[in-house]
Design a protein around this motif. Structure first.
Motif, PDB file in Angstrom:
ATOM      1  N   ALA A  39      47.041  25.242  40.288  1.00 16.83           N
ATOM      2  CA  ALA A  39      45.635  25.018  39.944  1.00 16.83           C
ATOM      3  C   ALA A  39      44.868  24.453  41.131  1.00 16.83           C
ATOM      4  O   ALA A  39      43.725  24.845  41.389  1.00 16.83           O
ATOM      5  CB  ALA A  39      45.536  24.074  38.749  1.00 16.83           C
ATOM      6  N   ALA A  40      45.509  23.515  41.875  1.00 19.74           N
ATOM      7  CA  ALA A  40      44.856  22.945  43.053  1.00 19.74           C
ATOM      8  C   ALA A  40      44.632  24.004  44.118  1.00 19.74           C
ATOM      9  O   ALA A  40      43.585  24.028  44.786  1.00 19.74           O
ATOM     10  CB  ALA A  40      45.702  21.807  43.612  1.00 19.74           C
ATOM     11  N   LEU A  41      45.613  24.905  44.284  1.00 22.60           N
ATOM     12  CA  LEU A  41      45.471  25.974  45.264  1.00 22.60           C
ATOM     13  C   LEU A  41      44.341  26.922  44.868  1.00 22.60           C
ATOM     14  O   LEU A  41      43.538  27.330  45.712  1.00 22.60           O
ATOM     15  CB  LEU A  41      46.789  26.746  45.371  1.00 22.60           C
ATOM     16  N   GLU A  42      44.270  27.238  43.568  1.00 24.75           N
ATOM     17  CA  GLU A  42      43.198  28.116  43.093  1.00 24.75           C
ATOM     18  C   GLU A  42      41.843  27.452  43.285  1.00 24.75           C
ATOM     19  O   GLU A  42      40.860  28.110  43.658  1.00 24.75           O
ATOM     20  CB  GLU A  42      43.428  28.472  41.630  1.00 24.75           C
ATOM     21  N   ALA A  43      41.772  26.138  43.014  1.00 20.85           N
ATOM     22  CA  ALA A  43      40.516  25.415  43.199  1.00 20.85           C
ATOM     23  C   ALA A  43      40.110  25.394  44.669  1.00 20.85           C
ATOM     24  O   ALA A  43      38.937  25.547  45.009  1.00 20.85           O
ATOM     25  CB  ALA A  43      40.640  23.984  42.667  1.00 20.85           C
ATOM     26  N   ALA A  54      38.740  28.658  45.522  1.00 19.20           N
ATOM     27  CA  ALA A  54      37.395  28.798  44.964  1.00 19.20           C
ATOM     28  C   ALA A  54      36.377  28.066  45.833  1.00 19.20           C
ATOM     29  O   ALA A  54      35.275  28.574  46.084  1.00 19.20           O
ATOM     30  CB  ALA A  54      37.363  28.269  43.529  1.00 19.20           C
ATOM     31  N   ARG A  55      36.737  26.848  46.302  1.00 19.51           N
ATOM     32  CA  ARG A  55      35.823  26.100  47.172  1.00 19.51           C
ATOM     33  C   ARG A  55      35.597  26.838  48.485  1.00 19.51           C
ATOM     34  O   ARG A  55      34.479  26.897  49.003  1.00 19.51           O
ATOM     35  CB  ARG A  55      36.393  24.708  47.435  1.00 19.51           C
ATOM     36  N   THR A  56      36.675  27.398  49.039  1.00 23.00           N
ATOM     37  CA  THR A  56      36.540  28.149  50.295  1.00 23.00           C
ATOM     38  C   THR A  56      35.628  29.350  50.107  1.00 23.00           C
ATOM     39  O   THR A  56      34.770  29.645  50.950  1.00 23.00           O
ATOM     40  CB  THR A  56      37.924  28.612  50.779  1.00 23.00           C
ATOM     41  N   ALA A  57      35.799  30.046  48.972  1.00 18.12           N
ATOM     42  CA  ALA A  57      34.953  31.210  48.687  1.00 18.12           C
ATOM     43  C   ALA A  57      33.495  30.789  48.525  1.00 18.12           C
ATOM     44  O   ALA A  57      32.573  31.492  48.982  1.00 18.12           O
ATOM     45  CB  ALA A  57      35.452  31.916  47.429  1.00 18.12           C
ATOM     46  N   ALA A  58      33.260  29.620  47.882  1.00 11.64           N
ATOM     47  CA  ALA A  58      31.889  29.143  47.700  1.00 11.64           C
ATOM     48  C   ALA A  58      31.232  28.841  49.042  1.00 11.64           C
ATOM     49  O   ALA A  58      30.054  29.173  49.267  1.00 11.64           O
ATOM     50  CB  ALA A  58      31.886  27.903  46.817  1.00 11.64           C
ATOM     51  N   LEU A  59      31.975  28.215  49.950  1.00 12.17           N
ATOM     52  CA  LEU A  59      31.428  27.917  51.271  1.00 12.17           C
ATOM     53  C   LEU A  59      31.154  29.194  52.067  1.00 12.17           C
ATOM     54  O   LEU A  59      30.158  29.281  52.793  1.00 12.17           O
ATOM     55  CB  LEU A  59      32.381  26.998  52.039  1.00 12.17           C
ATOM     56  N   ARG A  60      32.028  30.169  51.909  1.00 12.03           N
ATOM     57  CA  ARG A  60      31.794  31.453  52.583  1.00 12.03           C
ATOM     58  C   ARG A  60      30.540  32.128  52.032  1.00 12.03           C
ATOM     59  O   ARG A  60      29.779  32.765  52.765  1.00 12.03           O
ATOM     60  CB  ARG A  60      33.009  32.355  52.418  1.00 12.03           C
ATOM     61  N   ALA A  95      28.758  15.562  48.359  1.00  9.55           N
ATOM     62  CA  ALA A  95      29.901  15.525  47.427  1.00  9.55           C
ATOM     63  C   ALA A  95      31.135  15.054  48.189  1.00  9.55           C
ATOM     64  O   ALA A  95      31.312  15.357  49.370  1.00  9.55           O
ATOM     65  CB  ALA A  95      30.150  16.894  46.806  1.00  9.55           C
ATOM     66  N   GLU A  96      31.993  14.318  47.500  1.00  8.59           N
ATOM     67  CA  GLU A  96      33.196  13.762  48.120  1.00  8.59           C
ATOM     68  C   GLU A  96      34.240  14.845  48.378  1.00  8.59           C
ATOM     69  O   GLU A  96      34.405  15.779  47.583  1.00  8.59           O
ATOM     70  CB  GLU A  96      33.801  12.679  47.224  1.00  8.59           C
ATOM     71  N   ARG A  97      34.960  14.697  49.473  1.00  6.39           N
ATOM     72  CA  ARG A  97      36.160  15.506  49.747  1.00  6.39           C
ATOM     73  C   ARG A  97      37.377  14.627  49.506  1.00  6.39           C
ATOM     74  O   ARG A  97      37.468  13.532  50.044  1.00  6.39           O
ATOM     75  CB  ARG A  97      36.188  15.978  51.208  1.00  6.39           C
ATOM     76  N   ARG A  98      38.333  15.105  48.713  1.00  6.14           N
ATOM     77  CA  ARG A  98      39.544  14.333  48.438  1.00  6.14           C
ATOM     78  C   ARG A  98      40.776  15.202  48.678  1.00  6.14           C
ATOM     79  O   ARG A  98      40.763  16.403  48.399  1.00  6.14           O
ATOM     80  CB  ARG A  98      39.582  13.834  46.986  1.00  6.14           C
ATOM     81  N   ASN A  99      41.844  14.563  49.196  1.00  5.42           N
ATOM     82  CA  ASN A  99      43.141  15.232  49.216  1.00  5.42           C
ATOM     83  C   ASN A  99      43.948  14.695  48.036  1.00  5.42           C
ATOM     84  O   ASN A  99      43.395  14.081  47.129  1.00  5.42           O
ATOM     85  CB  ASN A  99      43.865  15.025  50.550  1.00  5.42           C
ATOM     86  N   ALA A 100      45.243  14.914  48.040  1.00  4.98           N
ATOM     87  CA  ALA A 100      46.051  14.506  46.891  1.00  4.98           C
ATOM     88  C   ALA A 100      46.144  12.995  46.733  1.00  4.98           C
ATOM     89  O   ALA A 100      46.495  12.504  45.656  1.00  4.98           O
ATOM     90  CB  ALA A 100      47.452  15.102  47.020  1.00  4.98           C
ATOM     91  N   TYR A 101      45.817  12.218  47.799  1.00  8.27           N
ATOM     92  CA  TYR A 101      46.066  10.787  47.761  1.00  8.27           C
ATOM     93  C   TYR A 101      44.828   9.921  47.977  1.00  8.27           C
ATOM     94  O   TYR A 101      44.751   8.817  47.444  1.00  8.27           O
ATOM     95  CB  TYR A 101      47.118  10.409  48.812  1.00  8.27           C
TER      96      TYR A 101
END
Length: 297
Positions: free
Chosen positions: A175-179, A182-188, A277-283
């Motif tokens: 799900a995280a990979l798909e998200a 999706a974010r990469t596609a939105a920026l493109r 908007a915030e950018r977050r990694n897993a931690y």
């Protein structure tokens, strides 16, 4: 004694009379006990017995190695199913019974297809057959055979008994990979639009990336503003409001939208709306994404 110490043999009667001596002797070499002249028993040391796979005197006569194997099987957090060459379940750990929601006692000895009815129509079944028949390993992600929307990572390991099927729930990772995709596609898509500038900034506002639209608004190259604080690109009177908005975003995780002005190359002001908007990694937080949309003058 009517025996030959050279051959480590002793009659049953003499063995009984001299048990203490023969017990010590067996610590060095095996002692053959005869009955009516025929070999009947062998006395060996406990260490030799254990090396031969004998019991330690523990529960069910299990050896330390067998105890360790059982403990390891039960402690593995991934679901683990051992199958024989006829694809019957011969062992299963607690994680697997939890995943299948079936008690282990009702699964041992049953065909794998009985525990996972959909497995014979799944791609993984082909790999299970290859594991058993040709000792081929396999590792990969596949849609769950148990629940809609779930993804499992499967590792197939050939074993003398047949093979091991190791399953791990990777639904969140997928799900995280798909998200992320999706974010990469939105920026493109934003880049393709050409009217919205965007930048990725660090926790200290340093610009890590800026698209061509934003650098075009500013009239500078991407290299010229890399590592520059984003607030330095704004009119002096707008910098404090940006800093407050960014702090609120990083503290609450909720996006913010403010009006601001970019300082372009010739010193003029370009009115823009900034969306943060915030950018977050897993931690932890990685910083923020800032979108800049031109406003009418």
């Amino acid at each position: 004694m009517e025996t030959s110490h050279a051959h480590d043999r002793v009659s049953a009667a003499d063995f009984i009379r001299g048990f203490a001596s023969w017990r010590l002797h067996s610590e060095r070499r095996p002692v053959v006990v005869t009955h009516h002249g025929k070999d009947a028993h062998v006395l060996i040391s406990l260490d030799d017995y254990r090396r031969m796979g004998g019991a330690e005197g523990g529960k069910n006569g299990a050896s330390p190695l067998q105890d360790s194997q059982v403990l390891l099987l039960e402690s593995v957090r991934d679901s683990l199913i051992l199958v024989d060459r006829e694809r019957r379940i011969v062992a299963i750990n607690p994680a697997a019974t939890d995943m299948l929601e079936v008690p282990a006692a009702s699964l041992i000895g049953r065909p794998l297809a009985a525990a996972l009815p959909a497995i014979e129509t799944s791609l993984i079944f082909h790999h299970i057959l290859r594991m058993i028949d040709h000792r081929e390993r396999f590792s990969g992600d596949l849609p769950s055979l148990l629940r809609p929307g779930q993804w499992l990572h499967a590792d197939l390991v050939p074993l003398p008994v047949g093979g091991a099927i190791i399953l791990r729930d990777v639904s969140e990772a997928i799900a995280a990979l798909e998200a992320s995709d999706a974010r990469t596609a939105a920026l493109r898509a934003l880049d393709a639009d050409g009217s919205i500038g965007h930048a990725c900034i660090s926790l200290r506002e340093a610009v890590e990336y800026a698209n061509d639209t934003l650098t075009g608004m500013l009239g500078v190259s991407a290299d010229a503003i890399r590592r520059v604080r984003f607030s330095a690109l704004l009119a002096v009177s707008r910098r404090s409001s940006f800093a407050e908005a960014l702090e609120s975003v990083l503290r609450s995780g909720k996006p913010a939208r403010i009006e601001s002005d970019l300082v372009v190359r010739d010193g003029a002001m370009m009115p823009v709306t900034l969306s943060i908007a915030e950018r977050r990694n897993a931690y932890f937080s990685d910083g923020a994404v800032v979108l800049a949309t031109p406003r009418p003058r």
